[in-house]
Write a protein that holds these residues in place. Structure first.
Motif, short mmCIF file in Angstrom:
data_model
loop_
_atom_site.label_atom_id
_atom_site.label_comp_id
_atom_site.label_asym_id
_atom_site.label_seq_id
_atom_site.Cartn_x
_atom_site.Cartn_y
_atom_site.Cartn_z
N LEU A 47 6.96 -5.16 -41.99
CA LEU A 47 6.69 -5.40 -40.57
C LEU A 47 5.92 -6.69 -40.40
CD1 LEU A 47 5.72 -1.81 -39.49
CD2 LEU A 47 7.87 -2.97 -39.08
N GLY A 48 5.79 -7.10 -39.13
CA GLY A 48 5.04 -8.30 -38.83
C GLY A 48 5.97 -9.47 -38.59
N PRO A 49 5.44 -10.66 -38.55
CA PRO A 49 6.22 -11.84 -38.19
C PRO A 49 7.05 -12.40 -39.32
CG PRO A 49 3.96 -12.48 -38.63
CD PRO A 49 4.00 -10.98 -38.76
N GLU A 50 7.05 -11.74 -40.50
CA GLU A 50 7.79 -12.29 -41.64
C GLU A 50 9.29 -12.15 -41.37
OE1 GLU A 50 5.65 -9.88 -41.77
OE2 GLU A 50 3.88 -10.60 -42.85
N LYS A 51 9.94 -13.23 -40.97
CA LYS A 51 11.33 -13.16 -40.56
C LYS A 51 12.29 -13.01 -41.74
CE LYS A 51 10.74 -15.50 -36.16
NZ LYS A 51 11.27 -16.50 -35.22
N GLU A 52 11.75 -13.05 -42.96
CA GLU A 52 12.61 -12.82 -44.11
C GLU A 52 12.80 -11.34 -44.40
OE1 GLU A 52 10.04 -14.90 -44.07
OE2 GLU A 52 11.15 -16.79 -44.00
N SER A 53 11.98 -10.48 -43.77
CA SER A 53 12.05 -9.06 -44.08
C SER A 53 13.26 -8.42 -43.41
CB SER A 53 10.77 -8.35 -43.61
OG SER A 53 10.71 -8.32 -42.21
N LEU A 54 13.87 -7.45 -44.09
CA LEU A 54 15.04 -6.76 -43.55
C LEU A 54 14.69 -5.99 -42.29
CD1 LEU A 54 17.96 -5.77 -43.72
CD2 LEU A 54 17.18 -3.98 -45.26
N LEU A 55 13.55 -5.28 -42.30
CA LEU A 55 13.19 -4.44 -41.17
C LEU A 55 12.94 -5.28 -39.91
CD1 LEU A 55 12.87 -1.57 -40.34
CD2 LEU A 55 10.47 -1.63 -41.01
N TYR A 56 12.46 -6.50 -40.11
CA TYR A 56 12.27 -7.39 -38.94
C TYR A 56 13.59 -7.55 -38.20
CZ TYR A 56 11.71 -11.67 -36.24
OH TYR A 56 11.69 -12.58 -35.22
N TRP A 57 14.67 -7.84 -38.93
CA TRP A 57 15.96 -8.07 -38.29
C TRP A 57 16.53 -6.78 -37.73
CZ3 TRP A 57 17.01 -12.77 -37.04
CH2 TRP A 57 16.49 -13.83 -37.80
N VAL A 58 16.27 -5.66 -38.39
CA VAL A 58 16.72 -4.38 -37.86
C VAL A 58 16.05 -4.11 -36.51
CG1 VAL A 58 16.71 -1.90 -38.21
CG2 VAL A 58 17.26 -3.41 -40.12
N MET A 59 14.73 -4.32 -36.46
CA MET A 59 14.00 -4.09 -35.21
C MET A 59 14.51 -5.02 -34.10
SD MET A 59 11.93 -1.60 -35.52
CE MET A 59 10.96 -0.66 -36.69
N GLU A 60 14.85 -6.26 -34.46
CA GLU A 60 15.35 -7.20 -33.47
C GLU A 60 16.71 -6.76 -32.92
OE1 GLU A 60 14.00 -10.18 -32.02
OE2 GLU A 60 12.33 -8.98 -32.76
N ALA A 61 17.48 -6.09 -33.77
CA ALA A 61 18.82 -5.66 -33.35
C ALA A 61 18.78 -4.42 -32.47
CB ALA A 61 19.68 -5.39 -34.59
N VAL A 62 17.70 -3.64 -32.54
CA VAL A 62 17.60 -2.42 -31.75
C VAL A 62 17.39 -2.78 -30.27
CG1 VAL A 62 16.23 -0.35 -31.32
CG2 VAL A 62 16.71 -1.06 -33.67
N PRO A 63 18.20 -2.22 -29.35
CA PRO A 63 18.09 -2.61 -27.93
C PRO A 63 16.95 -1.92 -27.19
CG PRO A 63 19.86 -1.02 -28.22
CD PRO A 63 19.34 -1.32 -29.59
N ILE A 64 16.17 -1.06 -27.86
CA ILE A 64 15.08 -0.33 -27.23
C ILE A 64 13.75 -1.02 -27.56
CG2 ILE A 64 13.88 1.90 -27.13
CD1 ILE A 64 16.49 3.18 -28.07
N PRO A 65 12.86 -1.22 -26.59
CA PRO A 65 11.56 -1.82 -26.88
C PRO A 65 10.78 -0.98 -27.89
CG PRO A 65 11.97 -1.83 -24.52
CD PRO A 65 13.06 -1.01 -25.13
N ILE A 66 10.30 -1.63 -28.95
CA ILE A 66 9.54 -0.95 -30.01
C ILE A 66 8.26 -1.72 -30.28
CG2 ILE A 66 9.52 -0.37 -32.48
CD1 ILE A 66 12.48 0.22 -32.29
N ILE A 67 7.16 -0.98 -30.36
CA ILE A 67 5.84 -1.53 -30.69
C ILE A 67 5.29 -0.74 -31.86
CG2 ILE A 67 3.48 -1.94 -29.87
CD1 ILE A 67 4.62 -1.96 -27.00
N ILE A 68 4.73 -1.43 -32.83
CA ILE A 68 4.01 -0.78 -33.92
C ILE A 68 2.63 -1.41 -34.02
CG2 ILE A 68 3.93 -0.37 -36.41
CD1 ILE A 68 6.93 -0.23 -36.44
N VAL A 69 1.63 -0.54 -34.02
CA VAL A 69 0.23 -0.98 -34.12
C VAL A 69 -0.37 -0.32 -35.36
CG1 VAL A 69 -2.01 -1.02 -32.97
CG2 VAL A 69 0.08 -1.17 -31.62
N ASP A 70 -1.10 -1.10 -36.18
CA ASP A 70 -1.66 -0.51 -37.40
C ASP A 70 -3.00 0.17 -37.12
OD1 ASP A 70 -3.64 -2.46 -37.31
OD2 ASP A 70 -2.70 -3.74 -38.82
N ALA A 71 -3.64 0.68 -38.17
CA ALA A 71 -4.86 1.47 -38.02
C ALA A 71 -6.03 0.65 -37.51
CB ALA A 71 -5.22 2.13 -39.35
N THR A 72 -5.94 -0.67 -37.62
CA THR A 72 -7.01 -1.55 -37.11
C THR A 72 -6.73 -1.97 -35.68
OG1 THR A 72 -5.95 -3.59 -37.87
CG2 THR A 72 -7.35 -2.40 -39.45
#
Length: 529
Positions: free
Chosen positions: A8-33
């Motif tokens: 997760l995060g701004p690392e555009k090389e990660s697979l999950l980043y591109w998966v999240m971008e492809a999902v048409p539903i707004p998604i937010i993830i906030v960590d424990a901090t």
């Protein structure tokens, strides 16, 4: 969640980043901090806040980027401390039984200048030890649910209307049949009676029947009867159309006919729509069309819908509509209707053949014309496809198999260059009877594979995010796509990845630049194997 996470995060090389971008539903993830770790493109579009203002920032900074996140504070507090009641803070909150700790709730969000009613789905993120790592949150605009409910209600109305129409058609049919029987009988009676009447009336007599002299009746009675017969037959045809509104499958309605006849009949009906508009109409009908087996009236309806849509799409004074019929060498006859209008709204293009999808609600459009046309064509063993550009207009093609029904091949063209995508798609649709869809990168291609199910994937090798080799690996490792053929197009004839691609099997390579006839021949050879 660790700041160096590769998922997760701004690392555009990660697979999950591109998966999240492809999902048409707004998604937010906030960590424990309480730091934002995911803020996908759908979230940007709904809330009007770019990811660059949010990611790696604490929710305590929310006022700096214009977000009212009090509800997010509350969710993190609930999930961190376990057991707190979420129902006191949200309307209609309820736990998700299948996922421990997850909740669904309704709330209001400030989306730019608009406050929207939304449904929140939130769940805690924990590691294997149960340690709280953060919160996953998705947002759904309740307007979409309301729109769906409205569409379902409208569908129910249409179903009721269909039942009503069938009943009305049945009631009209009986008196119409009586008229159709009696008018020819009355024609014969008149033919037999006229000599008798004429023999009994002196030449200079002023005898009249219903106020009309015999010479007038002699001259006009045949045309009066003919007009009555034509009017009743027209009513009978309308009644027949109403009865077939929701049922085409009656085999008694299927007869051999010529597609050109359906086009000519539809053009006569469309004259009133075209008249007065500055539209140049060009019609080219092939004289070599074989017979089509089905309902002439239903295909007339399809052609008329396409013509009317073309007329309505033209919003300028230099309109052009081209209508053509032709026979393809690959065993299909094709009806083409092209216009130079405003094009199909990209937001509805993927769903254009679905019921109730239209961009003409303000003009009384129901969104049923293309849906009904699609079903009629499918019932005749054919298919409809279209290409649309805002600058050049729209082209619809209706394809019918000649002889035995044969499958329409489906081809997915993947290239990050839009000019290449459009060129290959245009060549395929202009010269072959196939369905073509496009994807602009590897991630989008993988998503389209599961919904479009192509017979052939035309794939660029080098693309940002996920390249062609990675797409090939995913396909060859998935049993669902075991039979999928792949044509890789690339300008790098000696690249090392080509060896691996060839070893995968069922994969061909075509090197750029290539001649379009060479491309078509390659596609034909692949699909014929």
């Amino acid at each position: 969640m660790p700041a160096d996470s590769s998922l997760l995060g701004p690392e555009k090389e990660s697979l999950l980043y591109w998966v999240m971008e492809a999902v048409p539903i707004p998604i937010i993830i906030v960590d424990a901090t309480a730091t934002f770790r995911c803020w996908n493109g759908a979230c940007e579009r709904m809330l009007g806040i770019g990811a660059e203002h949010v990611l790696c920032r604490s929710i305590d900074e929310r006022e700096r980027f214009g977000m009212n996140a009090s509800w997010l504070d509350y969710l993190i507090w609930v999930f961190r401390d376990d057991g707190r009641s979420i129902q006191a803070h949200f309307d209609h909150a309820k736990p998700v039984k299948s996922i421990p700790g997850a909740w669904q709730a309704t709330s209001q969000l400030q989306c730019g200048d608009v406050i929207r009613d939304v449904e929140l789905y939130a769940a805690p993120i924990r590691n294997g030890s149960g340690e709280f790592l953060g919160v996953f949150l998705s947002i759904r605009d309740l307007r979409e649910r309301k729109k769906l409910i409205d569409q379902l209600l409208h569908a129910q109305k249409m179903e009721t209307l269909g039942t009503l129409v069938a009943g009305v058609a049945h009631e009209i049919n009986n008196p119409v049949n009586l008229l159709l029987y009696n008018i020819p009988l009355f024609e014969k009676i008149w033919q037999d009676m006229y000599p008798v009447l004429a023999g009994q009336v002196p030449p200079n007599a002023k005898t009249a029947y219903a106020g009309l002299p015999l010479p007038f009746l002699q001259e006009n009675m045949p045309s009066l009867l003919s007009d009555m017969k034509f009017a009743v037959e027209r009513i009978a045809k309308i009644v027949s159309g109403l009865k077939s509104y929701s049922r085409f499958n009656d085999s008694s309605e299927k007869k051999p006919f010529n597609l050109n006849e359906a086009v000519e009949n539809a053009l006569r009906l469309a004259k009133a729509t075209i008249r007065g508009r500055r539209i140049v109409l060009k019609v080219e009908l092939s004289s070599e069309l074989p017979q089509l087996f089905g309902s002439l009236h239903s295909i007339e309806q399809v052609v008329l819908n396409l013509i009317v849509n073309a007329v309505q799409a033209i919003d300028h004074s230099q309109g052009k509509i081209d209508i053509r019929t032709d026979v393809r060498s690959d065993g299909y006859m094709v009806l083409t209707v092209s216009d130079n209008g405003k094009g199909v709204d990209p937001s509805i293009a993927p769903k254009i053949f679905d019921p109730f999808v239209t961009d003409k609600q303000d003009k009384g459009g129901t969104g049923l014309g293309l849906s009904v046309s699609y079903n009629i064509v499918r019932a005749h063993g054919g298919t409809i496809r279209f290409r649309s550009h805002p600058s050049t207009g729209t082209t619809f093609q209706v394809l019918f198999p000649i002889g035995e029904s044969k499958p329409i091949r489906r081809i997915l063209v993947v290239d990050d260059d839009p000019l290449i995508r459009d060129l290959l798609s245009d060549v395929l649709t202009s010269n072959r009877s196939c369905m073509v869809e496009e994807a602009s990168n590897g991630i989008e291609a993988c998503i389209r594979l599961g919904t479009f199910h192509p017979d052939l994937l035309v794939l660029d090798l080098f693309m940002p995010g996920m390249n062609g080799l990675e797409v090939c690996r995913i396909i060859r490792n998935d049993p669902e796509f075991k039979g999928l053929r792949i044509l890789v197009v690339t300008g790098h004839s000696s690249h090392s990845s080509l060896d691996e691609i060839r070893r995968m099997g069922r994969t061909d390579v075509l090197f750029k630049p290539f001649d379009m006839q060479e491309f078509l021949k390659k596609v034909d050879n692949i699909l014929s194997e």
